[in-house]
Design an enzyme around this catalytic site. Structure first.
Site, mmCIF file in Angstrom:
data_model
loop_
_atom_site.group_PDB
_atom_site.id
_atom_site.type_symbol
_atom_site.label_atom_id
_atom_site.label_comp_id
_atom_site.label_asym_id
_atom_site.label_seq_id
_atom_site.Cartn_x
_atom_site.Cartn_y
_atom_site.Cartn_z
ATOM 1 N N CYS A 31 0.860 -1.192 0.000
ATOM 2 C CA CYS A 31 0.000 0.000 0.000
ATOM 3 C C CYS A 31 0.892 1.236 0.000
ATOM 4 O O CYS A 31 2.044 1.167 -0.459
ATOM 5 C CB CYS A 31 -0.990 -0.024 1.162
ATOM 6 S SG CYS A 31 -0.240 -0.002 2.803
ATOM 7 N N ARG A 37 -3.351 -0.630 5.474
ATOM 8 C CA ARG A 37 -3.925 -1.731 4.684
ATOM 9 C C ARG A 37 -3.006 -2.932 4.510
ATOM 10 O O ARG A 37 -3.402 -4.063 4.776
ATOM 11 C CB ARG A 37 -4.350 -1.195 3.308
ATOM 12 C CG ARG A 37 -5.476 -0.212 3.370
ATOM 13 C CD ARG A 37 -5.615 0.564 2.084
ATOM 14 N NE ARG A 37 -4.493 1.473 1.879
ATOM 15 C CZ ARG A 37 -4.287 2.216 0.805
ATOM 16 N NH1 ARG A 37 -5.139 2.127 -0.197
ATOM 17 N NH2 ARG A 37 -3.256 3.018 0.718
ATOM 18 N N ASP A 149 -7.918 3.692 1.063
ATOM 19 C CA ASP A 149 -7.051 4.209 2.114
ATOM 20 C C ASP A 149 -7.904 4.679 3.300
ATOM 21 O O ASP A 149 -8.704 5.599 3.152
ATOM 22 C CB ASP A 149 -6.258 5.381 1.523
ATOM 23 C CG ASP A 149 -5.196 5.896 2.476
ATOM 24 O OD1 ASP A 149 -5.238 5.512 3.663
ATOM 25 O OD2 ASP A 149 -4.350 6.669 2.022
HETATM 26 P P1 4NP Z 1 -1.786 2.825 4.157
HETATM 27 O O1 4NP Z 1 -2.421 4.204 4.708
HETATM 28 O O2 4NP Z 1 -1.250 3.141 2.780
HETATM 29 O O3 4NP Z 1 -2.950 1.903 4.119
HETATM 30 O O4 4NP Z 1 -0.709 2.425 5.132
HETATM 31 C C1 4NP Z 1 -1.670 5.391 4.787
HETATM 32 C C2 4NP Z 1 -0.891 5.632 5.892
HETATM 33 C C3 4NP Z 1 -0.170 6.823 5.983
HETATM 34 C C4 4NP Z 1 -0.242 7.751 4.978
HETATM 35 C C5 4NP Z 1 -1.028 7.496 3.860
HETATM 36 C C6 4NP Z 1 -1.741 6.309 3.766
HETATM 37 N N1 4NP Z 1 0.459 8.963 5.076
HETATM 38 O O5 4NP Z 1 0.380 9.783 4.160
HETATM 39 O O6 4NP Z 1 1.146 9.183 6.091
#
Ligand code: 4NP
Length: 179
Positions: A31, A37, A149
């Site tokens: 991800c 995720r 997300d």
């Molecule tokens: P992930 O969610 O891609 O599902 O881990 C996110 C976690 C952090 C960030 C973006 C998406 N961020 O920009 O910090």
């Protein structure tokens, strides 16, 4: 999302190859931040594999494209949502490495951005062939076209992600068991 014949063939071919070569099948979930995720997918797949007695037949890992959370445990909201369902998500965030494309048989992207980033990062055509939209495996969520997300969402978003991932990981395990 519908599981296309092309994706099904890629998965079944990878399963068969690992079996023929008498080695574990390796799965990488990807991800953006690797704190919501993909570590959840990683933890769910580990849990399902352990319950099915298939731990030694699978190598499971996860990573992300954004390094701002490198070394961190999953987001506390994702850990909390996971605990509600009996999971303990303990993966430490890391960014994707060029060697991941060699070392893993199948690479699952959560949404269109992750999939586009994976296609761009893949060093060879053979590596690109390993990339799979995770949402295609969620057969009980036909209207879902991505694992969205949840980072900016409320608690509902985290449970929605867990629902899609449990569905998709369950289907993947079924394919591995039945191949
Ligand atoms: P992930 O969610 O891609 O599902 O881990 C996110 C976690 C952090 C960030 C973006 C998406 N961020 O920009 O910090």
């Amino acid at each position: 999302m519908k599981l296309t014949n092309k994706t099904e063939k890629i998965i079944r071919d990878a399963i068969r190859r690992a079996k023929d070569e008498k080695r574990p099948l390796s799965l990488l979930f990807v991800c953006l931040g690797n704190i919501c995720r993909s570590p959840a997918a990683d933890g769910i797949m580990h849990d399902m594999a352990a319950k099915a007695g298939m731990e030694d037949k699978l190598i499971i890992d996860s990573c992300g494209f954004y390094g701002g959370h490198a070394g961190d445990l999953p987001d506390s909201r994702m850990r909390q949502a996971g605990r509600q369902r009996g999971y303990d998500f303990t993966h430490r965030s890391r960014t994707i490495r060029p060697t991941d494309f060699e070392n893993f048989d199948l690479i699952f992207g959560m949404d269109d951005r992750n999939l586009a980033d994976l296609h761009e990062a893949a060093p060879t055509l053979e590596a690109e062939e390993k990339i799979i939209p995770m949402a295609e495996l969620a057969q009980n969520h036909p209207d879902v076209d991505a694992v969205p997300d949840p980072y900016w969402s409320g608690a509902d978003g985290f449970y929605h992600v867990l629902n899609i991932l449990e569905d998709g990981c369950g289907r993947l395990l079924e394919m591995i068991q039945n191949s």
